[in-house]
Design an enzyme around this catalytic site. Structure first.
Site, mmCIF file in Angstrom:
data_model
loop_
_atom_site.group_PDB
_atom_site.id
_atom_site.type_symbol
_atom_site.label_atom_id
_atom_site.label_comp_id
_atom_site.label_asym_id
_atom_site.label_seq_id
_atom_site.Cartn_x
_atom_site.Cartn_y
_atom_site.Cartn_z
ATOM 1 N N HIS A 101 5.000 49.344 -11.967
ATOM 2 C CA HIS A 101 6.323 49.013 -11.416
ATOM 3 C C HIS A 101 7.313 48.831 -12.551
ATOM 4 C CE1 HIS A 101 4.472 45.160 -12.370
ATOM 5 N NE2 HIS A 101 5.699 44.731 -12.613
ATOM 6 N N TYR A 112 -1.283 45.784 -14.389
ATOM 7 C CA TYR A 112 -1.847 44.711 -15.218
ATOM 8 C C TYR A 112 -2.416 43.608 -14.335
ATOM 9 C CZ TYR A 112 2.887 42.782 -14.463
ATOM 10 O OH TYR A 112 4.061 42.356 -13.911
ATOM 11 N N HIS A 133 10.985 46.710 -13.392
ATOM 12 C CA HIS A 133 11.888 45.655 -12.917
ATOM 13 C C HIS A 133 13.350 46.089 -13.051
ATOM 14 C CE1 HIS A 133 8.826 42.395 -12.712
ATOM 15 N NE2 HIS A 133 8.211 43.184 -13.571
ATOM 16 N N TYR A 186 3.541 43.777 -21.649
ATOM 17 C CA TYR A 186 4.954 43.525 -21.958
ATOM 18 C C TYR A 186 5.074 43.003 -23.388
ATOM 19 C CZ TYR A 186 6.176 43.707 -16.976
ATOM 20 O OH TYR A 186 6.380 44.112 -15.676
ATOM 21 N N ARG A 228 -1.499 44.066 -10.585
ATOM 22 C CA ARG A 228 -0.206 44.596 -10.179
ATOM 23 C C ARG A 228 -0.177 46.119 -10.313
ATOM 24 N NH1 ARG A 228 4.954 42.824 -10.043
ATOM 25 N NH2 ARG A 228 4.508 43.770 -8.033
HETATM 26 FE FE FE2 Z 1 6.074 43.198 -13.967
#
Ligand code: FE2
Length: 212
Positions: free
Chosen positions: A145, A134, A147, A95, A142
């Site tokens: 995905h 990640y 959000h 991110y 994870r």
């Molecule tokens: Fe996330």
């Protein structure tokens, strides 16, 4: 007062109204936590295409995915002009957020934030890069995905959208513990012919708000 001992026409629905109402209702999309990487600055972008940044020559790295869906209430009534705030990691699972300690590279050609709205039929669409998974802990990675923070007329839904067929889905703590059926959080692939990008994916994910 005299009460009829035989049902009058239509009276059978009164005593079981909840049951009747529940029949035919779609399950609301599962809720999930906002997560630690909600953008630190307000999302100002309203693009439907996260694969490019205006003014940049190169597009984002990774596999292009076209995602579309419809926002409805549980009766299936479209929710027009619903606002969808969207944020996601890049193809490497990173991110652009100061709290993200993942050592995966930042992609200078991928911003990963946008705010879009549904049309009169409740439809929305997004062209983006399939995010990478990640690590969260040494034992937990994870799955890919995206959000979502969805605001309809009466309902607000914070959730995460997943991709079908990902092995990490079955081991993901958040997906397994989501508030609602986890199946509602998973996008499904459909055919992808005639797209400009070879190997692009096309996925559909419909969003059901509790009260529209
Ligand atoms: Fe996330």
């Amino acid at each position: 007062m005299h009460r009829p001992t035989v049902p009058i026409e239509g009276s059978h629905v009164y005593g079981d109204a909840t049951h009747v109402l529940a029949e035919g209702l779609r399950p609301a999309t599962a809720e999930e936590i906002v997560g630690p990487y909600f953008p630190v600055r307000p999302i100002v972008s309203t693009t439907n295409d996260l694969t490019v940044i205006a003014g940049r020559e190169l597009r984002a790295l990774g596999q292009v995915v076209y995602i579309s869906g419809r926002v409805t209430d549980r009766r299936g009534t479209p929710v027009q002009n619903a606002e969808l705030e969207i944020w996601q990691a890049n193809a490497a699972g990173r991110y652009p957020h100061p709290a993200d300690e993942n050592t995966a590279p930042i992609d200078q050609n991928f911003d990963g934030h946008t705010k879009i709205r549904t049309d009169l039929e409740g439809n929305w669409r997004l062209k983006t890069i399939k995010p990478g998974g990640y690590p969260v802990t040494p034992d937990w990675c994870r799955p890919p995905h995206i959000h979502f923070d969805v605001r309809g007329r009466a309902s607000r839904l914070v959730t995460q959208m997943y991709f079908e067929g990902e092995p990490l889905n079955e081991m993901d703590i958040l997906l397994q513990r989501s508030w609602g059926g986890k199946e509602t959080a998973i996008a499904h692939y459909v055919g992808s012919t005639g797209l400009p990008e070879p190997n692009a994916l096309v996925a559909v994910w419909n969003i059901v708000l509790l009260a529209g």
